[in-house]
Design an enzyme around this catalytic site. Structure first.
Site, PDB file in Angstrom:
ATOM      1  N   LYS A  30       0.789  -1.242   0.000  1.00 22.63           N
ATOM      2  CA  LYS A  30       0.000   0.000   0.000  1.00 22.63           C
ATOM      3  C   LYS A  30       0.819   1.290   0.000  1.00 22.63           C
ATOM      4  O   LYS A  30       0.338   2.358   0.380  1.00 22.63           O
ATOM      5  CB  LYS A  30      -0.990   0.043   1.189  1.00 22.63           C
ATOM      6  CG  LYS A  30      -1.804  -1.196   1.415  1.00 22.63           C
ATOM      7  CD  LYS A  30      -2.293  -1.876   0.165  1.00 22.63           C
ATOM      8  CE  LYS A  30      -3.339  -1.117  -0.590  1.00 22.63           C
ATOM      9  NZ  LYS A  30      -3.656  -1.830  -1.884  1.00 22.63           N
ATOM     10  N   HIS A  91       6.655  -7.821  -1.988  1.00 27.02           N
ATOM     11  CA  HIS A  91       6.425  -7.091  -0.738  1.00 27.02           C
ATOM     12  C   HIS A  91       7.302  -7.673   0.384  1.00 27.02           C
ATOM     13  O   HIS A  91       7.165  -7.290   1.538  1.00 27.02           O
ATOM     14  CB  HIS A  91       4.954  -7.217  -0.298  1.00 27.02           C
ATOM     15  CG  HIS A  91       3.995  -6.427  -1.138  1.00 27.02           C
ATOM     16  ND1 HIS A  91       4.302  -5.193  -1.661  1.00 27.02           N
ATOM     17  CD2 HIS A  91       2.713  -6.682  -1.518  1.00 27.02           C
ATOM     18  CE1 HIS A  91       3.262  -4.735  -2.336  1.00 27.02           C
ATOM     19  NE2 HIS A  91       2.289  -5.616  -2.269  1.00 27.02           N
ATOM     20  N   SER A 123      -4.626   2.710   4.316  1.00 26.93           N
ATOM     21  CA  SER A 123      -4.813   2.101   2.995  1.00 26.93           C
ATOM     22  C   SER A 123      -4.858   0.573   3.113  1.00 26.93           C
ATOM     23  O   SER A 123      -5.703  -0.090   2.506  1.00 26.93           O
ATOM     24  CB  SER A 123      -3.658   2.539   2.075  1.00 26.93           C
ATOM     25  OG  SER A 123      -3.806   1.987   0.798  1.00 26.93           O
TER      26      SER A 123
HETATM   27  P1  A3P Z   1      -5.133   4.687  -0.815  1.00 28.53           P
HETATM   28  O1  A3P Z   1      -5.717   3.409  -0.336  1.00 28.53           O
HETATM   29  O2  A3P Z   1      -4.668   5.583   0.299  1.00 28.53           O
HETATM   30  O3  A3P Z   1      -6.012   5.418  -1.769  1.00 28.53           O
HETATM   31  P2  A3P Z   1      -0.254  -0.296  -3.638  1.00 28.53           P
HETATM   32  O4  A3P Z   1      -0.228  -0.166  -5.103  1.00 28.53           O
HETATM   33  O5  A3P Z   1       1.117  -0.403  -3.048  1.00 28.53           O
HETATM   34  O6  A3P Z   1      -1.197  -1.336  -3.183  1.00 28.53           O
HETATM   35  O7  A3P Z   1      -0.780   1.099  -3.071  1.00 28.53           O
HETATM   36  C1  A3P Z   1      -2.132   1.473  -3.157  1.00 28.53           C
HETATM   37  C2  A3P Z   1      -2.277   2.931  -2.777  1.00 28.53           C
HETATM   38  O8  A3P Z   1      -1.714   3.745  -3.840  1.00 28.53           O
HETATM   39  C3  A3P Z   1      -3.746   3.323  -2.647  1.00 28.53           C
HETATM   40  O9  A3P Z   1      -3.790   4.326  -1.637  1.00 28.53           O
HETATM   41  C4  A3P Z   1      -4.018   3.891  -4.040  1.00 28.53           C
HETATM   42  O10 A3P Z   1      -5.137   4.740  -4.104  1.00 28.53           O
HETATM   43  C5  A3P Z   1      -2.715   4.649  -4.280  1.00 28.53           C
HETATM   44  N1  A3P Z   1      -2.528   4.966  -5.700  1.00 28.53           N
HETATM   45  C6  A3P Z   1      -2.650   4.145  -6.769  1.00 28.53           C
HETATM   46  N2  A3P Z   1      -2.458   4.827  -7.912  1.00 28.53           N
HETATM   47  C7  A3P Z   1      -2.207   6.103  -7.567  1.00 28.53           C
HETATM   48  C8  A3P Z   1      -1.944   7.309  -8.291  1.00 28.53           C
HETATM   49  N3  A3P Z   1      -1.897   7.326  -9.622  1.00 28.53           N
HETATM   50  N4  A3P Z   1      -1.754   8.446  -7.597  1.00 28.53           N
HETATM   51  C9  A3P Z   1      -1.798   8.447  -6.250  1.00 28.53           C
HETATM   52  N5  A3P Z   1      -2.059   7.356  -5.492  1.00 28.53           N
HETATM   53  C10 A3P Z   1      -2.257   6.195  -6.139  1.00 28.53           C
END
Ligand code: A3P
Length: 276
Positions: A30, A91, A123
């Site tokens: 996340k 991860h 998140s």
């Molecule tokens: P939130 O749950 O706070 O919205 P991962 O890819 O490591 O699982 O991380 C997911 C997090 O990255 C989520 O955060 C998601 O919304 C955010 N995320 C994904 N794409 C994004 C983007 N283009 N800009 C900003 N945040 C992004």
């Protein structure tokens, strides 16, 4: 470790063959893994349009260590069959990854996204709550934030202690095979982040192409694609995409407990985070 990472998987990591042209995103869950993967893909796609001799990338969005019941093979076995160049992620904490990832050689590139622990926890909590019903059909399991927040700082969540995870990778900060990127910096100045990634990947792109990639990688533009993805896990990724959502969840007591925990663990390491 989460249930989907088994002892067999962890044992297999020591034999996983990293190739010279692999690009790997190594992250705590996340922290912006998929954001970074998408940007890398877009950069490489644009590079192929200029240099037609470059081969198409093989990409795997699920972490290499996952063994999901619905998938016939664990990620690392599937990856071994994929043609180069490969783009993948993990991860796992640094002590568990294949040696070719923790001590990369030649042209291997490892990108490490980092995000403040409060937004990461929020998140993670929302993501797991979306995944629970899918992984436990017929059972009504709902995580409670109060308990999850406590578990997060007690290292009782999948992939363990956030600070130890970050610190493990941070040891590699002076190794040129690694690039560390903070989620908050990317949010505040995505164009600069994309330029940094372009340079790290040793790709030559003009300014207007870089601007196009930046625009396509904003949260709203990426959300549209992710929400329509085939895999349910990917549909759950783009949630809010902001800095500071923790303020909507944390009680003053939880905030104090998090501050005390991460400040103690990260003191003197040079790692700092923006929380808004
Ligand atoms: P939130 O749950 O706070 O919205 P991962 O890819 O490591 O699982 O991380 C997911 C997090 O990255 C989520 O955060 C998601 O919304 C955010 N995320 C994904 N794409 C994004 C983007 N283009 N800009 C900003 N945040 C992004």
């Amino acid at each position: 470790m989460p249930k989907v990472v088994t002892k067999e998987t962890l044992d297999a990591m020591s034999n996983f063959q990293v190739r010279d042209d692999d690009v790997i995103v190594a992250s705590y869950p996340k922290t912006g893994t998929n954001w970074l993967l998408e940007i890398i893909l877009k950069i490489r796609r644009a590079a192929r349009e200029r240099q037609t001799e470059l081969c198409e990338d093989s990409v795997m969005f699920g972490p290499m260590e996952l063994k999901i019941p619905s998938m016939p093979q664990p990620g690392y076995i599937k990856l071994a069959e994929m043609p180069s160049p490969r783009i993948m992620n993990t991860h796992l904490p640094i002590q568990f990854v294949p040696p070719g990832v923790s001590k990369p050689q030649n042209k291997v590139k490892v990108l490490v996204p980092m995000r403040n622990p409060k937004d990461t926890a929020v998140s993670f909590f929302h993501f797991l709550n979306k995944m629970m019903p899918l992984e436990n059909p017929g059972k009504e399991i709902v995580l409670q934030w109060e308990e999850f927040a406590q578990d997060f700082i007690n290292a009782k969540v999948g992939y363990g202690d956030f600070c130890d995870h970050v610190l493990g990778w941070w040891k590699m900060r002076d190794d040129p095979h690694f690039l560390f990127l903070k989620y908050e910096d990317m949010k505040k100045d995505l164009l600069s982040a994309v330029k940094t990634i372009v340079a790290f990947l040793e790709v030559d792109l003009d300014e207007s192409t870089i601007k196009g990639i930046t625009e396509a990688s904003t949260f709203n533009n990426m959300k549209a694609d992710l929400d329509n993805a085939e895999l349910v896990e990917r549909q759950a990724i783009a949630r809010k995409g902001i800095i500071g959502d923790w303020k909507n969840m944390f009680t003053p007591e939880q905030n104090e407990a998090f501050d005390a925990w991460y400040e103690k663990k990260l003191a003197g390491t040079g790692i700092t985070f923006d929380f808004e």
